[in-house]
Design a protein around this motif. Structure first.
Motif, PDB file in Angstrom:
ATOM      1  N   SER A 133       0.842  -1.189   0.000  1.00 27.15           N
ATOM      2  CA  SER A 133       0.000   0.000   0.000  1.00 27.15           C
ATOM      3  C   SER A 133       0.880   1.243   0.000  1.00 27.15           C
ATOM      4  CB  SER A 133      -0.880  -0.017   1.253  1.00 27.15           C
ATOM      5  OG  SER A 133      -1.686   1.119   1.285  1.00 27.15           O
ATOM      6  N   GLU A 134       0.455   2.273  -0.747  1.00 27.72           N
ATOM      7  CA  GLU A 134       1.206   3.525  -0.777  1.00 27.72           C
ATOM      8  C   GLU A 134       0.267   4.687  -1.068  1.00 27.72           C
ATOM      9  OE1 GLU A 134       4.020   3.876  -4.027  1.00 27.72           O
ATOM     10  OE2 GLU A 134       2.723   2.758  -5.343  1.00 27.72           O
ATOM     11  N   ILE A 135       0.662   5.868  -0.656  1.00 22.98           N
ATOM     12  CA  ILE A 135      -0.080   7.083  -0.962  1.00 22.98           C
ATOM     13  C   ILE A 135       0.511   7.665  -2.236  1.00 22.98           C
ATOM     14  CG2 ILE A 135      -0.613   9.421  -0.203  1.00 22.98           C
ATOM     15  CD1 ILE A 135      -0.497   8.366   2.667  1.00 22.98           C
ATOM     16  N   ARG A 136      -0.360   7.955  -3.221  1.00 26.35           N
ATOM     17  CA  ARG A 136       0.106   8.491  -4.501  1.00 26.35           C
ATOM     18  C   ARG A 136      -0.529   9.851  -4.759  1.00 26.35           C
ATOM     19  NH1 ARG A 136      -1.031   3.366  -8.409  1.00 26.35           N
ATOM     20  NH2 ARG A 136      -0.071   1.802  -7.101  1.00 26.35           N
ATOM     21  N   PRO A 137       0.284  10.877  -5.008  1.00 30.21           N
ATOM     22  CA  PRO A 137      -0.276  12.171  -5.410  1.00 30.21           C
ATOM     23  C   PRO A 137      -0.956  12.043  -6.782  1.00 30.21           C
ATOM     24  CG  PRO A 137       2.061  12.368  -4.852  1.00 30.21           C
ATOM     25  CD  PRO A 137       1.724  10.914  -4.874  1.00 30.21           C
ATOM     26  N   VAL A 138      -2.063  12.758  -6.985  1.00 29.44           N
ATOM     27  CA  VAL A 138      -2.815  12.711  -8.243  1.00 29.44           C
ATOM     28  C   VAL A 138      -3.004  14.133  -8.765  1.00 29.44           C
ATOM     29  CG1 VAL A 138      -5.008  12.079  -9.317  1.00 29.44           C
ATOM     30  CG2 VAL A 138      -4.056  10.644  -7.514  1.00 29.44           C
ATOM     31  N   ILE A 139      -2.828  14.315 -10.084  1.00 29.72           N
ATOM     32  CA  ILE A 139      -3.098  15.600 -10.721  1.00 29.72           C
ATOM     33  C   ILE A 139      -4.077  15.397 -11.872  1.00 29.72           C
ATOM     34  CG2 ILE A 139      -0.845  16.579 -10.125  1.00 29.72           C
ATOM     35  CD1 ILE A 139      -0.133  16.217 -13.165  1.00 29.72           C
ATOM     36  N   GLN A 140      -4.798  16.447 -12.214  1.00 32.73           N
ATOM     37  CA  GLN A 140      -5.650  16.424 -13.394  1.00 32.73           C
ATOM     38  C   GLN A 140      -4.945  17.245 -14.461  1.00 32.73           C
ATOM     39  OE1 GLN A 140      -9.695  17.535 -12.729  1.00 32.73           O
ATOM     40  NE2 GLN A 140     -10.250  17.328 -14.879  1.00 32.73           N
ATOM     41  N   THR A 141      -4.806  16.677 -15.659  1.00 29.96           N
ATOM     42  CA  THR A 141      -4.088  17.341 -16.741  1.00 29.96           C
ATOM     43  C   THR A 141      -4.665  16.890 -18.080  1.00 29.96           C
ATOM     44  OG1 THR A 141      -1.867  17.860 -17.580  1.00 29.96           O
ATOM     45  CG2 THR A 141      -2.260  15.587 -16.921  1.00 29.96           C
ATOM     46  N   LYS A 142      -4.051  17.322 -19.152  1.00 35.41           N
ATOM     47  CA  LYS A 142      -4.418  16.869 -20.490  1.00 35.41           C
ATOM     48  C   LYS A 142      -3.226  16.118 -21.067  1.00 35.41           C
ATOM     49  CE  LYS A 142      -7.531  20.678 -21.257  1.00 35.41           C
ATOM     50  NZ  LYS A 142      -7.807  21.894 -22.008  1.00 35.41           N
ATOM     51  N   ILE A 143      -3.519  15.034 -21.796  1.00 34.16           N
ATOM     52  CA  ILE A 143      -2.469  14.283 -22.482  1.00 34.16           C
ATOM     53  C   ILE A 143      -2.852  14.197 -23.954  1.00 34.16           C
ATOM     54  CG2 ILE A 143      -1.796  12.947 -20.443  1.00 34.16           C
ATOM     55  CD1 ILE A 143      -3.414  10.608 -21.600  1.00 34.16           C
ATOM     56  N   ILE A 144      -1.879  13.942 -24.799  1.00 35.00           N
ATOM     57  CA  ILE A 144      -2.139  13.779 -26.230  1.00 35.00           C
ATOM     58  C   ILE A 144      -1.767  12.359 -26.617  1.00 35.00           C
ATOM     59  CG2 ILE A 144      -1.557  14.529 -28.565  1.00 35.00           C
ATOM     60  CD1 ILE A 144      -1.019  17.321 -27.372  1.00 35.00           C
ATOM     61  N   VAL A 145      -2.758  11.631 -27.162  1.00 35.87           N
ATOM     62  CA  VAL A 145      -2.563  10.257 -27.610  1.00 35.87           C
ATOM     63  C   VAL A 145      -2.938  10.199 -29.077  1.00 35.87           C
ATOM     64  CG1 VAL A 145      -3.286   7.856 -27.309  1.00 35.87           C
ATOM     65  CG2 VAL A 145      -3.155   9.370 -25.316  1.00 35.87           C
ATOM     66  N   ALA A 146      -1.997   9.812 -29.921  1.00 34.49           N
ATOM     67  CA  ALA A 146      -2.243   9.714 -31.363  1.00 34.49           C
ATOM     68  C   ALA A 146      -2.847  11.001 -31.915  1.00 34.49           C
ATOM     69  CB  ALA A 146      -3.130   8.514 -31.680  1.00 34.49           C
ATOM     70  N   ASN A 153      -3.182  -7.053 -28.876  1.00 30.57           N
ATOM     71  CA  ASN A 153      -2.166  -6.438 -29.728  1.00 30.57           C
ATOM     72  C   ASN A 153      -1.429  -5.343 -28.970  1.00 30.57           C
ATOM     73  OD1 ASN A 153      -2.381  -7.579 -32.510  1.00 30.57           O
ATOM     74  ND2 ASN A 153      -4.512  -7.026 -32.190  1.00 30.57           N
ATOM     75  N   SER A 154      -0.235  -5.035 -29.443  1.00 25.89           N
ATOM     76  CA  SER A 154       0.566  -3.972 -28.837  1.00 25.89           C
ATOM     77  C   SER A 154       1.084  -3.027 -29.904  1.00 25.89           C
ATOM     78  CB  SER A 154       1.777  -4.567 -28.107  1.00 25.89           C
ATOM     79  OG  SER A 154       1.362  -5.394 -27.047  1.00 25.89           O
ATOM     80  N   TYR A 155       1.275  -1.777 -29.537  1.00 30.40           N
ATOM     81  CA  TYR A 155       1.908  -0.759 -30.376  1.00 30.40           C
ATOM     82  C   TYR A 155       1.221  -0.586 -31.731  1.00 30.40           C
ATOM     83  CZ  TYR A 155       5.490  -1.254 -26.846  1.00 30.40           C
ATOM     84  OH  TYR A 155       6.156  -1.305 -25.651  1.00 30.40           O
ATOM     85  N   LEU A 156      -0.108  -0.643 -31.763  1.00 31.09           N
ATOM     86  CA  LEU A 156      -0.820  -0.459 -33.024  1.00 31.09           C
ATOM     87  C   LEU A 156      -0.659   0.961 -33.566  1.00 31.09           C
ATOM     88  CD1 LEU A 156      -4.089  -2.440 -32.236  1.00 31.09           C
ATOM     89  CD2 LEU A 156      -2.123  -3.175 -33.598  1.00 31.09           C
ATOM     90  N   GLY A 157      -0.347   1.901 -32.709  1.00 31.81           N
ATOM     91  CA  GLY A 157      -0.118   3.281 -33.129  1.00 31.81           C
ATOM     92  C   GLY A 157       1.351   3.568 -33.406  1.00 31.81           C
TER      93      GLY A 157
END
Length: 66
Positions: A3-16, A53-57
């Motif tokens: 078990s661990e405490i993880r900091p979380v942020i809200q952001t935008k990511i770009i995928v494909a 499947n993997s790495y289709l992009g």
């Protein structure tokens, strides 16, 4: 696992080339195969997941961008 405490942020990511809102949590993944995981809720409205499947992009480069 442990078990661990993880900091979380809200952001935008770009995928494909598609910008997505995402919640990112921070943990050390140095010994794991993938440095970042995307959850189903993050990609569900724009992408279809194919666990067979993997790495289709395309395979990412190992170059670190600064």
């Amino acid at each position: 696992g442990r078990s661990e405490i993880r900091p979380v942020i809200q952001t935008k990511i770009i995928v494909a080339g598609v910008e997505l809102p995402a919640l990112i949590n921070f943990t050390t993944r140095d010994e794991m195969t993938f440095r970042m995981l995307l959850g189903r809720r993050t990609v569900r409205q724009k992408f279809i997941s194919d666990p067979g499947n993997s790495y289709l992009g395309g395979r990412p480069s190992r170059e670190v961008k600064q």
